[in-house]
Design a protein around this motif. Sequence first.
Motif, PDB file in Angstrom:
ATOM      1  N   ARG A 175       0.839  -1.207   0.000  1.00 11.78           N
ATOM      2  CA  ARG A 175       0.000   0.000   0.000  1.00 11.78           C
ATOM      3  C   ARG A 175       0.869   1.250   0.000  1.00 11.78           C
ATOM      4  N   GLN A 176       1.933   1.222   0.762  1.00 13.82           N
ATOM      5  CA  GLN A 176       2.841   2.360   0.802  1.00 13.82           C
ATOM      6  C   GLN A 176       3.538   2.540  -0.544  1.00 13.82           C
ATOM      7  N   TYR A 177       3.962   1.448  -1.119  1.00 13.03           N
ATOM      8  CA  TYR A 177       4.681   1.489  -2.397  1.00 13.03           C
ATOM      9  C   TYR A 177       3.778   2.002  -3.522  1.00 13.03           C
ATOM     10  N   ASN A 178       2.528   1.522  -3.528  1.00 11.70           N
ATOM     11  CA  ASN A 178       1.583   1.889  -4.587  1.00 11.70           C
ATOM     12  C   ASN A 178       0.754   3.125  -4.262  1.00 11.70           C
ATOM     13  N   ARG A 179       0.821   3.573  -3.005  1.00  9.31           N
ATOM     14  CA  ARG A 179      -0.031   4.664  -2.523  1.00  9.31           C
ATOM     15  C   ARG A 179      -1.503   4.347  -2.790  1.00  9.31           C
ATOM     16  N   THR A 180      -1.921   3.162  -2.391  1.00  6.30           N
ATOM     17  CA  THR A 180      -3.301   2.715  -2.566  1.00  6.30           C
ATOM     18  C   THR A 180      -4.159   3.315  -1.463  1.00  6.30           C
ATOM     19  N   ILE A 181      -5.065   4.212  -1.824  1.00  4.85           N
ATOM     20  CA  ILE A 181      -5.825   4.919  -0.796  1.00  4.85           C
ATOM     21  C   ILE A 181      -6.836   3.996  -0.120  1.00  4.85           C
ATOM     22  N   ARG A 182      -7.182   4.348   1.106  1.00  2.00           N
ATOM     23  CA  ARG A 182      -8.197   3.601   1.850  1.00  2.00           C
ATOM     24  C   ARG A 182      -9.562   4.058   1.362  1.00  2.00           C
ATOM     25  N   SER A 183     -10.289   3.150   0.760  1.00  2.03           N
ATOM     26  CA  SER A 183     -11.613   3.452   0.226  1.00  2.03           C
ATOM     27  C   SER A 183     -12.669   3.341   1.327  1.00  2.03           C
ATOM     28  N   GLN A 221     -12.753  12.245  -2.495  1.00  2.00           N
ATOM     29  CA  GLN A 221     -11.813  11.298  -1.914  1.00  2.00           C
ATOM     30  C   GLN A 221     -10.814  10.863  -2.988  1.00  2.00           C
ATOM     31  N   GLY A 222      -9.545  10.887  -2.633  1.00  2.00           N
ATOM     32  CA  GLY A 222      -8.497  10.577  -3.593  1.00  2.00           C
ATOM     33  C   GLY A 222      -7.780  11.812  -4.098  1.00  2.00           C
ATOM     34  N   TRP A 223      -8.396  12.993  -3.904  1.00  2.00           N
ATOM     35  CA  TRP A 223      -7.719  14.230  -4.282  1.00  2.00           C
ATOM     36  C   TRP A 223      -6.578  14.491  -3.304  1.00  2.00           C
ATOM     37  N   THR A 224      -5.690  15.399  -3.671  1.00  2.00           N
ATOM     38  CA  THR A 224      -4.586  15.774  -2.792  1.00  2.00           C
ATOM     39  C   THR A 224      -5.125  16.164  -1.418  1.00  2.00           C
ATOM     40  N   GLY A 225      -4.548  15.599  -0.388  1.00  2.00           N
ATOM     41  CA  GLY A 225      -5.024  15.863   0.967  1.00  2.00           C
ATOM     42  C   GLY A 225      -6.117  14.919   1.409  1.00  2.00           C
ATOM     43  N   ARG A 226      -6.638  14.119   0.476  1.00  2.00           N
ATOM     44  CA  ARG A 226      -7.681  13.137   0.799  1.00  2.00           C
ATOM     45  C   ARG A 226      -7.279  11.776   0.227  1.00  2.00           C
ATOM     46  N   SER A 227      -6.021  11.447   0.381  1.00  2.00           N
ATOM     47  CA  SER A 227      -5.516  10.213  -0.221  1.00  2.00           C
ATOM     48  C   SER A 227      -4.714   9.380   0.770  1.00  2.00           C
ATOM     49  N   SER A 228      -5.174   9.357   2.022  1.00  2.00           N
ATOM     50  CA  SER A 228      -4.508   8.512   3.008  1.00  2.00           C
ATOM     51  C   SER A 228      -4.619   7.051   2.589  1.00  2.00           C
ATOM     52  N   ILE A 229      -3.540   6.305   2.798  1.00  2.00           N
ATOM     53  CA  ILE A 229      -3.561   4.884   2.455  1.00  2.00           C
ATOM     54  C   ILE A 229      -4.039   4.030   3.625  1.00  2.00           C
ATOM     55  N   ASN A 239      -6.538   5.586   6.325  1.00  2.00           N
ATOM     56  CA  ASN A 239      -7.608   6.134   7.153  1.00  2.00           C
ATOM     57  C   ASN A 239      -8.755   6.685   6.304  1.00  2.00           C
ATOM     58  N   TYR A 240      -9.871   5.980   6.313  1.00  2.00           N
ATOM     59  CA  TYR A 240     -11.065   6.380   5.559  1.00  2.00           C
ATOM     60  C   TYR A 240     -11.608   7.721   6.030  1.00  2.00           C
ATOM     61  N   MET A 241     -11.689   7.932   7.344  1.00  2.00           N
ATOM     62  CA  MET A 241     -12.246   9.176   7.850  1.00  2.00           C
ATOM     63  C   MET A 241     -11.400  10.386   7.443  1.00  2.00           C
ATOM     64  N   ASN A 242     -10.098  10.212   7.384  1.00  2.00           N
ATOM     65  CA  ASN A 242      -9.234  11.299   6.917  1.00  2.00           C
ATOM     66  C   ASN A 242      -9.620  11.708   5.498  1.00  2.00           C
ATOM     67  N   ASN A 243      -9.920  10.728   4.683  1.00  2.00           N
ATOM     68  CA  ASN A 243     -10.268  11.005   3.292  1.00  2.00           C
ATOM     69  C   ASN A 243     -11.706  11.489   3.141  1.00  2.00           C
ATOM     70  N   HIS A 244     -12.548  11.144   4.108  1.00  2.00           N
ATOM     71  CA  HIS A 244     -13.980  11.395   3.977  1.00  2.00           C
ATOM     72  C   HIS A 244     -14.427  12.769   4.456  1.00  2.00           C
ATOM     73  N   ILE A 245     -13.969  13.187   5.622  1.00  2.00           N
ATOM     74  CA  ILE A 245     -14.509  14.407   6.235  1.00  2.00           C
ATOM     75  C   ILE A 245     -14.301  15.613   5.320  1.00  2.00           C
ATOM     76  N   GLY A 246     -15.399  16.233   4.921  1.00  2.00           N
ATOM     77  CA  GLY A 246     -15.355  17.424   4.082  1.00  2.00           C
ATOM     78  C   GLY A 246     -15.243  17.166   2.596  1.00  2.00           C
ATOM     79  N   HIS A 247     -15.182  15.893   2.183  1.00  2.00           N
ATOM     80  CA  HIS A 247     -14.888  15.647   0.766  1.00  2.00           C
ATOM     81  C   HIS A 247     -16.046  16.013  -0.153  1.00  2.00           C
ATOM     82  N   PHE A 248     -17.292  15.859   0.301  1.00  2.00           N
ATOM     83  CA  PHE A 248     -18.413  16.260  -0.546  1.00  2.00           C
ATOM     84  C   PHE A 248     -18.448  17.781  -0.709  1.00  2.00           C
TER      85      PHE A 248
END
Length: 512
Positions: free
Chosen positions: A78-86, A254-262, A264-273
């Motif tokens: 996940r770190q190598y590929n930067r696979t975000i947490r969906s 989710q997946g945009w810069t700043g919302r691409s944690s590999i 933590n879903y909540m990190n990517n989710h809060i405020g994304h809409f």
Amino acid sequence: MTEYSRLKTSPSAAIRATLDYPVIDTDVHTNDFTPAFEDYIAKYGGSKLVDELRKAESSRLNSKSNGKDWYQQTPEERQYNRTIRSPWWARVTRNTLDLATYTLPALLYERQAEQGSDYSVLFPNNVLAPAGASPENRQALQRAVNHYHADIYRKYSDRLTPVAGIPMGNPQEAIEELEFAVKTLGLKVANIPGGVKRPIKAIADKYPVDKFPEVARYASYIDFYGLDSEYDYDPFWAKAVELGVPITTHYGSQGWTGRSSISNYMNNHIGHFADGSQAFAKALFFGGVTRRFPQLRVGMLEGGADWGAHVYIHLVDRFSKRNLKALQNYNPDLTNADELFELFERFGGEITEGYSLSKEELTKSVLGSSFSRHSRAPIGSELEDFAAAGIETIEDIRDRWVNSFFFGSESDDRTIAAAFNNKANPLGVKINAIYSSDVGHWDVPDLTSPLAESWDLVKEGVISEDDFKAYVFGNPYKFYTEANANFFKGTAIESKVGNIESPQVDKSLVVV
């Protein structure tokens, strides 16, 4: 036998009983019973459409690298590929009654009173799944999905209406599906993706997608239709106005810069809409869509309403500092070289000791690289960021932002206070916050709670009773009827609004 009506104990039904106006829920999510859904799709377009649906569903909100999803990868991969947490565990499950309710139209219809709602607009969770289908099958699959939803909810149309998913890959397909959805299927609300991912041509030409799929995955941009698009979407907006269709979107980031944690879903989710919808709305505003089509009504859901106030305030602030006249404060040609030279001679002291610069050299040095790094200065229309929007006064901003946009706010969202804060919002306006319960998703574990949770905001002094009425009735009613005066004809709302009228606009008006 289990008793499926809990009206006597429903907190939302209790609140609804005290109101002298109806409640309109603009955002209820439903599931489809897969066997029946896939059989319908197969009869509509054959097994290939079912295969396309399954493929689109499996890849939706499911990050993969080298064919492996997040759960198949080690932490190192996940770190190598930067696979975000969906997103994960995003549906209600333990509340079995609600789980069945979101899947069975008859049960959802029966429980509307228990939900505290007089009318609900439904967003089937897979309504835009066809966006992930291949280009040659995308439109056919979208039409089949819309047809299925129109059929299964038609008998409940006095209290429920499903949205039509509209593909936005190009204006022509969008227009064709909008016309079919309205004229043939009788659907009344459009749900579009807030943006379309497109390849950056300079890179795609050098690295064709068939040979370099990984490059294509990242070398892209998002087209928000209104600004800098390679297509002209005005014919689509014009068609929406002509047909009287309010436009909605649930557009996430989710997946945009700043919302691409590999991890933590909540990190990517809060405020994304809010972030995704903001990009979409600003493109329509700055691209002049809301100027050319003042009749267009656009609702952006699940992101809250506070960001609508935030952007409105900053549009006014920025315009006051960067309108064409105010920009002269930053025009380097207006720097007074004589005065600058004199001030440096008088107060330069040790800082300038040993340097002998002409007035021109001094001015260039003080202005710095921010004025010299470009090959030339902007000229003409390049100086007018607000020109396409037609902004000449802050009243224009109000008319093209506040009047055109509606903001879906969930029942327990305390930030809604910003939308109704007419002391902070320029020109004393209130932003169009609309009741969007989000029933059917994980943030609503019990559909009998949302309306009561919204009333708690009144009890706690977050919003007033008048604001509450605007939120659950006035603004939703305005959103739909300003687009289509007959939107609620034949529904449970029609008999309850009495002599309430919604201001109408001339549908023939197009500002150029």
